[in-house]
Design an enzyme around this catalytic site. Structure first.
Site, PDB file in Angstrom:
ATOM      1  CD  GLU A 204      20.649 -14.857  31.812  1.00 38.19           C
ATOM      2  OE1 GLU A 204      20.497 -15.502  30.749  1.00 38.19           O
ATOM      3  OE2 GLU A 204      19.755 -14.124  32.282  1.00 38.19           O
TER       4      GLU A 204
ATOM      5  CG  ASP B 275      18.547  -8.228  34.129  1.00 40.96           C
ATOM      6  OD1 ASP B 275      19.773  -8.240  34.380  1.00 40.96           O
ATOM      7  OD2 ASP B 275      17.980  -9.140  33.483  1.00 40.96           O
TER       8      ASP B 275
ATOM      9  NE  ARG C 191      15.374 -17.080  33.751  1.00 40.23           N
ATOM     10  CZ  ARG C 191      14.547 -16.301  34.455  1.00 40.23           C
ATOM     11  NH1 ARG C 191      13.981 -16.760  35.558  1.00 40.23           N
ATOM     12  NH2 ARG C 191      14.263 -15.077  34.077  1.00 40.23           N
TER      13      ARG C 191
ATOM     14  CG  ASN D  33      24.541 -11.232  31.027  1.00 42.24           C
ATOM     15  OD1 ASN D  33      24.366 -11.030  29.820  1.00 42.24           O
ATOM     16  ND2 ASN D  33      24.685 -12.433  31.534  1.00 42.24           N
TER      17      ASN D  33
ATOM     18  CG  ASP E  28      13.646 -16.998  30.600  1.00 48.84           C
ATOM     19  OD1 ASP E  28      14.435 -17.392  29.716  1.00 48.84           O
ATOM     20  OD2 ASP E  28      13.434 -15.786  30.824  1.00 48.84           O
TER      21      ASP E  28
HETATM   22  O1  LIG Z   1      11.958 -10.178  25.826  1.00 44.05           O
HETATM   23  C1  LIG Z   1      12.140 -10.616  26.967  1.00 44.05           C
HETATM   24  O2  LIG Z   1      11.757  -9.997  27.983  1.00 44.05           O
HETATM   25  C2  LIG Z   1      12.841 -11.905  27.127  1.00 44.05           C
HETATM   26  C3  LIG Z   1      12.903 -12.789  26.066  1.00 44.05           C
HETATM   27  C4  LIG Z   1      13.514 -14.137  26.182  1.00 44.05           C
HETATM   28  O3  LIG Z   1      14.752 -14.109  25.499  1.00 44.05           O
HETATM   29  P1  LIG Z   1      14.969 -14.672  23.982  1.00 44.05           P
HETATM   30  O4  LIG Z   1      13.980 -14.026  23.095  1.00 44.05           O
HETATM   31  O5  LIG Z   1      16.381 -14.294  23.718  1.00 44.05           O
HETATM   32  O6  LIG Z   1      14.749 -16.166  24.059  1.00 44.05           O
HETATM   33  C5  LIG Z   1      13.763 -14.535  27.643  1.00 44.05           C
HETATM   34  O7  LIG Z   1      14.609 -15.649  27.699  1.00 44.05           O
HETATM   35  C6  LIG Z   1      14.360 -13.392  28.434  1.00 44.05           C
HETATM   36  O8  LIG Z   1      14.592 -13.754  29.773  1.00 44.05           O
HETATM   37  C7  LIG Z   1      13.427 -12.213  28.451  1.00 44.05           C
HETATM   38  C1  LIG Z   2      17.679 -14.981  29.365  1.00 43.84           C
HETATM   39  C2  LIG Z   2      17.460 -14.200  30.412  1.00 43.84           C
HETATM   40  O1  LIG Z   2      17.778 -12.892  30.505  1.00 43.84           O
HETATM   41  P1  LIG Z   2      18.004 -11.714  29.440  1.00 43.84           P
HETATM   42  O2  LIG Z   2      16.835 -10.791  29.617  1.00 43.84           O
HETATM   43  O3  LIG Z   2      19.297 -11.082  29.842  1.00 43.84           O
HETATM   44  O4  LIG Z   2      18.034 -12.308  28.065  1.00 43.84           O
HETATM   45  C3  LIG Z   2      16.822 -14.762  31.638  1.00 43.84           C
HETATM   46  O5  LIG Z   2      16.415 -13.972  32.512  1.00 43.84           O
HETATM   47  O6  LIG Z   2      16.701 -15.989  31.777  1.00 43.84           O
END
Ligand SMILES: O=C(O)C1=C[C@@H](OP(=O)(O)O)[C@@H](O)[C@H](O)C1
Ligand SMILES: C=C(OP(=O)(O)O)C(=O)O
Length: 425
Positions: free
Chosen positions: A341, A49, A386, A93, A313
């Site tokens: 994911e 990422d 995860r 992703n 998460d």
């Molecule tokens: O802003 C962020 O860093 C994230 C927000 C969350 O997503 P959502 O807001 O889509 O739930 C989380 O699940 C993701 O892993 C990271």
């Molecule tokens: C939802 C996740 O990732 P993303 O930042 O791609 O949304 C995750 O890391 O569980």
């Protein structure tokens, strides 16, 4: 496809130095790029990422020097919107790259294409695009309406008042907030309806403040960002350890005992997922905190019934921890597991049943009744880091557990299985 078979594990103890937070790494890299001055970022996460964000910054004309171990990086800020006038960005992703870059690119001038892995084309982005368009953004969907890939013809973002939906992903609001100070005028953002994953907005506001930008936050329903506040480098920023990555080790100690201490996240952390340890505490584990560490020791675990919308998460780790609790566990209000994911509600239900659990999969919840004895299974991971990490915990039963495609942890935690072996060996 490779697989990894874990023999039945009996014990978990030791200390873990956590890798940098994904959420903070990608926010800090983006803000460092947009800010005035040079920023040295330490304890940066090295994972897919973050690589996608770094590659995008290179294509957008940002220069930086990355250490050989990729865990520190000195970024030369461009002091405003990106200067590039064309680029094609492949963002894998990575939600934390795709969503914030979509908004940030609209601030500049030029034509940009944002692409990613097939699953990224199934993850919605319409609520963000619908908020950007009234501000003057020209975003074209190149595939399905409402999903990447997209083409952006950027000519700056206007100010004014705009509403944004927050019931699918908080990353849309995060993206708009981070772009807001570089809009042409003051921007008021009104959240339309429910806001999911709220603690991630605190990570965003914290990151913006580090770079000198203040946001007026009216109870997470209305945000005011004054224009003309430029991002300024704080000089050096250390990325906290990843609180979601901590969850697997803490759960291992809660299930199997003895004691595991993780370093890098503690009571001082800005990440909502630090609350994961409290959930383990509610289940019966013993938990203690320092400012930058958390320690968990085994307890008699009982099932819980909780709304875990704030920690989506880490909530996945509760689903596999539930295999070792007395009585059923319900995880509620996690509809947006379905657009991550993989469809995580469906995937979790299918794989938990393979190890013998009785599972009710609701539209936005999951109920897990643990089996008397965990059965041996080959766990499919659906290209979801995860899923792979959560199901390593199933090996604390009396049966071997095979994890298919364990390499998918590279999204946020490439060295996960090495560290897991160290504390369980
Ligand atoms: O802003 C962020 O860093 C994230 C927000 C969350 O997503 P959502 O807001 O889509 O739930 C989380 O699940 C993701 O892993 C990271
Ligand atoms: C939802 C996740 O990732 P993303 O930042 O791609 O949304 C995750 O890391 O569980």
């Amino acid at each position: 496809m490779e697989s990894l078979t874990l023999s039945p594990l009996k014990h978990a103890s030791g200390e873990v130095q956590l890798p940098g937070s994904k959420s903070l790494s990608n926010r800090i890299l983006l803000l460092a790029a947009l800010s005035e001055g040079e920023t040295r970022v330490t304890n940066l996460l090295d994972s897919d990422d973050v690589r996608h964000m770094l590659n995008a910054l290179t294509k957008l004309g940002v220069s930086y020097e990355l250490a050989e171990d990729r865990r520190s990086c000195t970024v030369q800020g461009v002091a405003g919107p990106f200067k590039a006038d064309a680029a094609e960005l492949f963002l894998g992703n990575a939600g934390t790259a795709m969503r914030p870059l979509t908004a940030a690119l609209c601030l500049g001038n030029g034509e940009f294409e944002l692409t990613g892995e097939p699953r990224m084309y199934e993850r919605p982005i319409q609520d963000l695009v619908d908020a950007l368009r009234p501000l003057g953004a020209d975003v074209e969907y190149l595939g399905d309406e409402g999903y990447p890939p997209m083409k952006i013809k950027a000519s700056g973002l206007n100010g004014g008042e705009v509403s944004i939906k927050g019931n699918i992903s908080s990353q849309f609001l995060t993206a708009l907030l981070m772009a807001a100070p570089l809009a042409k005028d003051d921007l008021t953002i009104v959240v339309d309806g429910e806001l999911v994953s709220k603690p991630y907005i605190d990570i965003t506001l914290h990151s913006m403040k580090l770079f000198g930008v203040e946001v007026i936050n009216d109870n997470y329903q209305r945000f005011i960002v004054k224009a003309g506040q430029s991002y300024r480098s704080p000089g050096e920023v250390m990325v906290e350890g990843d609180a979601s990555s901590a969850s697997y080790f803490l759960a291992a100690a809660a299930i199997a005992g003895g004691t595991i201490r993780v370093y890098g996240v503690g009571s001082d952390s800005v990440q909502g997922d630090k609350a994961f340890a409290e959930v383990l505490g509610k289940m019966g584990a013993q938990v203690s905190y320092g400012p930058t560490w958390v320690e968990v020791t085994k307890g008699e675990l009982n099932g819980v019934d909780l709304d875990l919308n704030a920690i989506p998460d880490a909530a996945m780790t509760i689903a596999t921890t539930a295999l070792f609790a007395k009585g059923p566990t319900a995880i509620r209000n996690v509809y947006n597991w379905r657009v991550k994911e993989t469809d995580r509600l469906a995937a979790m239900a299918t794989e938990l049943r393979k190890v013998g659990a009785e599972v009710v999969e609701g539209e936005d919840f999951i109920e897990i009744t643990p089996p008397a004895e965990i059965t041996s299974a080959a766990i499919d991971t659906y290209d979801d880091h995860r899923m792979a990490m959560c199901f390593s915990l199933a090996a604390f039963g009396n049966a071997p557990i095979t994890i298919n495609d364990p390499g998918c942890t590279r999204k946020t935690f490439p060295e996960y299985f090495d560290l897991f072996k160290q504390v369980t060996g």
